[in-house]
Design a protein around this motif. Structure first.
Motif, short mmCIF file in Angstrom:
data_model
loop_
_atom_site.label_atom_id
_atom_site.label_comp_id
_atom_site.label_asym_id
_atom_site.label_seq_id
_atom_site.Cartn_x
_atom_site.Cartn_y
_atom_site.Cartn_z
N PHE A 47 0.99 -1.29 0.16
CA PHE A 47 0.03 -0.20 0.07
C PHE A 47 0.78 1.29 0.06
CE2 PHE A 47 -3.05 -2.77 2.97
CZ PHE A 47 -3.50 -3.38 1.59
N SER A 48 1.95 1.26 0.94
CA SER A 48 2.42 2.79 1.13
C SER A 48 3.55 2.64 -0.29
CB SER A 48 3.64 2.38 2.18
OG SER A 48 3.06 2.03 3.31
N GLY A 49 3.93 1.68 -0.90
CA GLY A 49 4.81 1.77 -2.28
C GLY A 49 4.18 2.17 -3.17
N TYR A 50 2.56 2.12 -3.10
CA TYR A 50 1.98 2.37 -4.14
C TYR A 50 1.62 3.90 -4.43
CZ TYR A 50 -1.85 0.76 -7.55
OH TYR A 50 -2.75 0.58 -8.75
N TYR A 51 1.18 4.27 -3.04
CA TYR A 51 1.13 5.87 -2.91
C TYR A 51 2.58 6.69 -3.54
CZ TYR A 51 -3.47 5.42 -0.93
OH TYR A 51 -4.75 5.20 -0.69
N VAL A 52 3.73 6.14 -3.05
CA VAL A 52 4.85 6.58 -3.35
C VAL A 52 5.29 6.65 -4.82
CG1 VAL A 52 7.43 6.71 -3.08
CG2 VAL A 52 5.94 6.37 -1.06
N VAL A 53 5.08 5.61 -5.31
CA VAL A 53 5.17 5.66 -6.99
C VAL A 53 3.97 6.33 -7.52
CG1 VAL A 53 4.88 3.90 -8.92
CG2 VAL A 53 6.16 3.15 -6.93
N GLN A 54 2.95 6.36 -7.14
CA GLN A 54 2.21 7.26 -7.80
C GLN A 54 2.39 8.80 -7.99
OE1 GLN A 54 0.01 6.13 -10.32
NE2 GLN A 54 0.86 4.00 -9.75
N ILE A 55 2.64 9.29 -6.69
CA ILE A 55 3.42 10.62 -6.70
C ILE A 55 4.51 10.82 -7.62
CG2 ILE A 55 4.62 12.16 -5.08
CD1 ILE A 55 2.84 11.04 -2.79
N LEU A 120 2.94 2.55 -15.31
CA LEU A 120 2.16 2.85 -16.91
C LEU A 120 0.90 2.99 -16.55
CD1 LEU A 120 3.65 -0.06 -18.87
CD2 LEU A 120 4.32 2.31 -19.16
N PHE A 121 0.32 2.41 -15.34
CA PHE A 121 -1.07 2.83 -15.02
C PHE A 121 -1.10 4.00 -14.64
CE2 PHE A 121 -4.32 1.73 -11.20
CZ PHE A 121 -5.10 2.44 -11.71
N GLY A 122 -0.35 4.59 -13.70
CA GLY A 122 -0.48 6.09 -13.51
C GLY A 122 -0.32 7.07 -14.49
N PHE A 143 -5.07 13.01 -8.72
CA PHE A 143 -5.70 11.84 -9.39
C PHE A 143 -4.74 10.62 -9.22
CE2 PHE A 143 -8.44 14.95 -11.85
CZ PHE A 143 -9.61 14.25 -11.77
N GLU A 144 -3.45 10.82 -8.83
CA GLU A 144 -2.66 9.74 -8.63
C GLU A 144 -3.06 9.24 -7.22
OE1 GLU A 144 -1.47 8.29 -10.73
OE2 GLU A 144 0.00 9.33 -12.00
N PHE A 145 -3.36 10.30 -6.53
CA PHE A 145 -3.90 9.71 -4.90
C PHE A 145 -5.14 8.76 -5.08
CE2 PHE A 145 -6.20 10.37 -1.17
CZ PHE A 145 -5.16 9.83 -0.14
N VAL A 146 -5.98 9.10 -5.89
CA VAL A 146 -7.16 8.52 -6.32
C VAL A 146 -6.81 7.36 -6.66
CG1 VAL A 146 -9.21 8.28 -7.56
CG2 VAL A 146 -8.74 10.42 -6.50
N ILE A 147 -5.95 7.21 -7.66
CA ILE A 147 -5.42 5.85 -8.44
C ILE A 147 -4.72 5.05 -7.42
CG2 ILE A 147 -3.78 4.90 -9.77
CD1 ILE A 147 -4.14 7.19 -11.73
N ALA A 148 -3.92 5.43 -6.48
CA ALA A 148 -3.34 4.78 -5.25
C ALA A 148 -4.39 4.26 -4.30
CB ALA A 148 -2.28 5.57 -4.65
#
Length: 193
Positions: A47-55, A120-122, A143-148
């Protein structure tokens, strides 16, 4: 942003987040092998990695839009091609079982940094749906926060339903994959429209 575009953004995000990918499969495999308590550190790492990568993706798209605005038009087509490839891959993929993984926060966190799917998703979601209406860093990060968040909910669903999802998916994976692929193709159409 028109409602149709926002709707397609959510359709694309939900399908992409809920389809099997490295994070979802590892989470499912871990919960089946270790249970929630022993697997929790890995899940929170994912979960944490998802947010960091999307930022990171938001900052990348912002930088490209600021320094090389013409590149965004090209990236839209690259994104559409990726979604098309993803639809093909989803339609013809087969479930496979992996061996167990040792559950740790760092393993889950680092997985996201090598998980090409979420980069690629983000980037695709932003360039395909958002940047035509705004290239503001705050909008891109939102929007990346929404994606994460959607990704975290999706991974949680894989964790929470564990064996039940696996049994249904294994029984009907071909039909489920084709439905998801056709829906992704509609997302490609909306990007190129």
């Amino acid at each position: 942003m028109p409602g149709y575009v926002l709707g397609n953004f959510f359709v694309y995000s939900i399908i992409n987040a809920f389809t099997p990918g490295p994070g979802n499969i590892l989470a499912l495999n871990t919960v089946m092998n270790y249970g929630w308590k022993k697997g929790a550190p890995l899940f929170f790492g994912i979960f944490s990695g998802y947010y960091v990568v999307q930022i990171i993706c938001a900052v990348f798209v912002y930088g490209v839009s600021t320094l090389l605005p013409d590149v965004l038009g090209v990236m839209k087509y690259v994104g559409a091609a990726y979604i098309f490839w993803l639809a093909f891959h989803v339609a013809f993929s087969r479930p496979d079982g992996d061996g167990g993984e040792r559950a740790s926060f760092l393993k889950g966190f680092m997985l996201q940094f090598v998980n090409v799917k979420i980069y690629l998703f983000g980037i695709t979601a932003l360039t395909g749906y958002v940047t035509n209406y705004s290239t503001s860093l705050s909008v891109l990060v939102f929007f990346e926060f929404v994606i994460a968040t959607i990704g975290t909910v999706a991974t949680s669903a894989w964790i929470g339903t564990g064996l039940a999802i696996q049994k249904v998916y294994l029984r009907h994976y071909r039909l489920i994959n084709i439905i998801l692929a056709v829906t992704l193709l509609e997302c490609v159409y909306s990007i190129l429209k």
